[in-house]
Write an enzyme that holds these catalytic residues in place. Structure first.
Site, PDB file in Angstrom:
ATOM      1  N   SER A 133       0.793  -1.194   0.129  1.00 45.24           N
ATOM      2  CA  SER A 133       0.172  -0.029  -0.136  1.00 45.24           C
ATOM      3  C   SER A 133       1.037   1.211   0.018  1.00 45.24           C
ATOM      4  O   SER A 133       1.668   1.335   0.616  1.00 45.24           O
ATOM      5  CB  SER A 133      -0.836  -0.019   1.375  1.00 45.24           C
ATOM      6  N   LYS A 188      -4.574  -6.517   4.275  1.00 44.78           N
ATOM      7  CA  LYS A 188      -4.313  -5.687   3.132  1.00 44.78           C
ATOM      8  C   LYS A 188      -5.982  -5.215   2.874  1.00 44.78           C
ATOM      9  O   LYS A 188      -5.966  -4.033   2.663  1.00 44.78           O
ATOM     10  CB  LYS A 188      -3.707  -5.838   2.064  1.00 44.78           C
ATOM     11  N   HIS A 191      -7.204  -3.049   5.193  1.00 49.00           N
ATOM     12  CA  HIS A 191      -7.019  -1.861   5.253  1.00 49.00           C
ATOM     13  C   HIS A 191      -7.387  -1.054   4.249  1.00 49.00           C
ATOM     14  O   HIS A 191      -8.013   0.134   4.644  1.00 49.00           O
ATOM     15  CB  HIS A 191      -5.248  -1.792   4.842  1.00 49.00           C
ATOM     16  N   ASN A 192      -7.710  -1.473   3.044  1.00 44.82           N
ATOM     17  CA  ASN A 192      -8.673  -0.699   2.158  1.00 44.82           C
ATOM     18  C   ASN A 192     -10.097  -0.608   2.391  1.00 44.82           C
ATOM     19  O   ASN A 192     -10.445   0.452   2.150  1.00 44.82           O
ATOM     20  CB  ASN A 192      -8.494  -1.695   0.696  1.00 44.82           C
ATOM     21  N   GLU A 195      -9.982   2.036   4.362  1.00 46.51           N
ATOM     22  CA  GLU A 195      -9.605   3.434   3.679  1.00 46.51           C
ATOM     23  C   GLU A 195     -10.905   3.673   2.858  1.00 46.51           C
ATOM     24  O   GLU A 195     -10.984   5.138   2.899  1.00 46.51           O
ATOM     25  CB  GLU A 195      -8.678   2.923   2.637  1.00 46.51           C
ATOM     26  N   ARG A 451     -38.599 -15.080  14.469  1.00 48.28           N
ATOM     27  CA  ARG A 451     -38.373 -15.975  13.635  1.00 48.28           C
ATOM     28  C   ARG A 451     -38.779 -17.482  14.144  1.00 48.28           C
ATOM     29  O   ARG A 451     -38.915 -18.140  13.339  1.00 48.28           O
ATOM     30  CB  ARG A 451     -36.823 -16.217  13.891  1.00 48.28           C
ATOM     31  N   HIS A 457     -37.635 -21.536  14.589  1.00 44.87           N
ATOM     32  CA  HIS A 457     -36.110 -21.331  14.343  1.00 44.87           C
ATOM     33  C   HIS A 457     -35.280 -21.482  15.921  1.00 44.87           C
ATOM     34  O   HIS A 457     -34.297 -21.474  16.012  1.00 44.87           O
ATOM     35  CB  HIS A 457     -35.350 -20.137  13.818  1.00 44.87           C
TER      36      HIS A 457
END
Length: 488
Positions: A133, A188, A191-192, A195, A451, A457
Site C-alpha cells: 500500500s 491489506k 486496510h482498503n 480506507e 423467527r 427457529h
C-alpha cells in the site's frame, strides 16, 4: 544484498508504474533486480529510460529472468489480480527448484492467496501473498508491506521487504510477517476497507461544510489544514487539503467543481464487507462507504430524482465556528468506530483461519507508507501493547474517552445533517455501531420471537443456561417440530 555481482537478489514481473517504482526502490537500497514484462518492449523502454545506468537487468523471457537470480530464487509478481496471477505462477513453476519463492504483490483476494499457497507448496516451492500500500509514490519511496503465506519464505524476503518499506520515527519498518496463507492479503483488504470508510467520512465532512455552511473549497481547504495539525493528522486529510486548494487551469474554477461526482472502486471495499458478512462481524461503516460509491455511480438516475424528489432547504442558522469544531469531533469519533470494526474483523478472521495476527504490529505497518497512515495509529499500537487480547478498540481507555468526549458533538452533527437533508451514511452508521455496541439489551429478542413464530427457529431464554434452545407454539395450532437452532 547479493555479493555475487553476476546474480540478482530478486526478479520482478510486471512493469506498470507500480512495478517500475518498486524496482527502483529496491535498486536504491543496493539490491540487484532482474525485470520482465509480458510486453517486452516495456522492458526495453524501462531499461533505456528510468533504469538506465542502474543495477537492474532487463530480461525478455521468464527463463532468462529466473536464470539471473541467486538461490533461493525470489520472483515478485506485480500484475493484475485474478487469472493473470495464476497464469504467471504456472509459467514460472517449471523454471524453479525446490525452496524457490513466488511472491504475489498485487491486490489479490485473500482466498486466492490461501489457494495459491497450498498449490505452490504442493510443487515443493514457497509462496508469499503480500499487500503493498502507498500508491505510486509509496512504491518508489517506501510502501507499507503486509506479507503472509509460506512462513519458511520470510527469512529470505525479510531483508528486502523491510529495507524498501516505509519507516516510522524510530526507524521501524512498516513491514512484518503476518501469518500463513492468506493473512497478508486479508490485512491489506481490511486496510482498503478502512480506507473506504475514511474517504467517505471526509467527503461527508466536506459536504456539510460546502452545502450546509456554504463554504467555498479554498475555505474548506484551510479547515482541513488546521485539522491536520491535531488528532486527525493523516495522509488522507493532508491530500484533501491540497485537493480543495487546487484550481483548474482550463476553467479557473476550483478543481473539485470540474470533477464528476461518480466514484469508482476496484472491489476491495466490497470484499471487506462480504468478509464481514461471512464472519458475522458488524462492519456497517465500511459497507456504507461501499454503498455510497454505488449510489454515486447512478448519476443519471440521481439527476432525474433531483427534479422530482423534494428535501429540506440548506439553511444553517447556528454558530459556524462551533459547528466546525463539532464536525471535527464527529469525524474523529466516526473514524475510531470504523477502525474498531476493521480490527474486529481481523480478530474474527484470525480465529476462523488460525492466523496469529499481531494487532499492534499491524497498526505499526499502517503508520507509514500506506494510504490510511495517520497519527492515531500510534495510539492503536499502544492499546494493543497494553492489552494484546483487547476485544474492541472502544474498550481501550484512550479511545473510549475520545468517543465519549465527542459524542454530544457527533450526535449534533448528524442531527443537523438530517434536518438539512445532507446524506451522512458513514457518520450515521458509525454512531449506530457505537450505540449498538454499548447496549446491554438490543431488540433482537423480538427478532428471535419473530423467527420462532414463522419458522420455529427457536430461541434462548434469559432465565435458562446458555446453549439451551426453546420453541413456543405461538398460534396454538403448530406442532413441536423445530427448525435448526440459530447461529450467532
Amino acid at each position: 544484498m547479493n555479493a555475487e555481482s553476476d546474480k540478482c537478489d530478486i526478479g520482478l514481473i510486471g512493469l506498470a508504474v507500480m512495478g517500475e517504482n518498486l524496482v527502483l526502490n529496491m535498486e536504491s537500497h543496493d539490491f540487484r533486480v532482474a525485470v520482465f514484462n509480458r510486453t517486452t518492449r516495456k522492458v526495453d523502454a524501462f531499461m533505456q529510460a528510468r533504469a538506465a545506468g542502474r543495477n537492474i537487468v532487463g530480461c525478455h523471457s521468464i527463463k532468462e529472468l529466473v536464470d539471473q537470480l541467486e538461490r533461493p530464487r525470489k520472483v515478485f509478481l506485480l500484475v493484475k489480480a485474478g487469472q493473470a496471477v495464476d497464469d504467471f505462477i504456472d509459467a514460472i513453476i517449471p523454471h524453479l527448484d525446490p525452496g524457490d519463492i513466488i511472491i504475489d504483490g498485487g491486490n489479490s483476494h485473500f482466498p486466492d492467496s490461501m489457494r495459491r499457497t497450498a498449490y505452490v507448496e504442493g510443487k515443493g516451492l514457497l509462496f508469499v501473498g503480500t499487500g503493498v500500500s502507498g500508491g505510486e509514490e509509496g512504491a518508489l519511496k517506501g510502501p507499507s508491506i503486509m506479507p503472509g503465506g509460506s512462513a519458511a519464505a520470510w527469512p529470505h524476503v525479510k531483508p528486502i521487504f523491510q529495507a524498501i518499506a516505509a519507516k516510522v520515527e524510530d526507524g521501524s519498518p512498516c513491514c512484518e510477517w503476518l501469518g500463513n496463507d492468506g493473512a497478508g492479503h486479508f490485512v491489506k483488504m481490511v486496510h482498503n476497507g478502512i480506507e473506504y470508510g475514511d474517504m467517505q467520512m471526509i467527503c461527508e465532512a466536506y459536504a456539510l461544510m460546502r452545502y450546509t455552511l456554504g463554504m467555498q473549497p479554498a475555505e474548506i481547504s484551510k479547515v482541513f489544514g488546521e485539522w491536520n495539525e491535531g488528532e486527525l493528522d493523516s495522509y488522507l486529510i493532508e491530500i484533501t487539503r491540497d485537493i480543495l486548494a487546487k484550481t483548474d487551469d482550463e476553467t479557473g474554477l476550483p478543481m473539485i467543481d470540474v470533477i464528476m461526482d461518480q466514484a469508482g472502486q476496484k472491489g476491495t471495499g466490497r470484499w471487506t464487507s462480504l468478509a464481514a458478512l461471512d464472519l458475522g462481524v458488524p462492519a456497517q461503516t465500511i459497507a456504507e462507504a461501499v454503498f455510497a460509491r454505488a449510489l454515486s455511480a447512478i448519476k443519471d438516475e440521481r439527476l432525474v430524482a433531483a427534479q422530482s424528489l423534494n428535501g429540506p432547504e440548506h439553511r444553517f442558522e447556528g454558530d459556524r465556528a462551533e459547528f466546525l469544531d463539532q464536525l471535527r469531533q464527529a469525524l474523529f469519533a466516526s473514524k475510531i468506530c470504523s477502525y474498531a470494526q476493521g480490527y474486529q474483523l481481523m480478530r474474527a478472521a484470525a480465529a476462523e483461519y488460525d492466523w496469529d495476527l499481531n494487532y499492534g504490529d499491524i497498526a505499526l505497518m499502517w503508520r507509514g507508507g500506506c494510504i490510511i497512515r495517520a497519527q492515531f495509529l500510534g495510539q492503536i499500537k499502544e492499546a494493543y501493547e497494553r492489552a494484546p487480547d483487547l476485544q474492541n478498540l472502544l474498550l481501550d481507555g484512550y479511545f473510549r474517552d475520545a468517543v465519549q468526549n465527542s459524542q454530544a458533538a457527533w450526535r449534533q452533527v448528524i442531527a443537523t445533517a438530517v434536518t438539512q437533508g445532507v446524506p451522512v451514511p458513514a457518520f450515521s452508521s458509525a454512531l449506530a455501531y457505537y450505540d449498538g455496541y454499548r447496549s446491554a439489551v438490543l431488540p433482537a429478542n423480538l427478532l428471535q420471537a419473530q423467527r420462532d413464530y414463522f419458522g420455529a427457529h427457536t430461541y434462548e431464554r434469559v432465565d435458562k443456561p446458555a446453549g439451551e434452545y426453546f420453541h413456543t407454539n405461538w398460534t396454538g395450532t403448530g406442532g413441536d417440530t423445530v427448525s435448526t437452532t440459530y447461529n450467532v
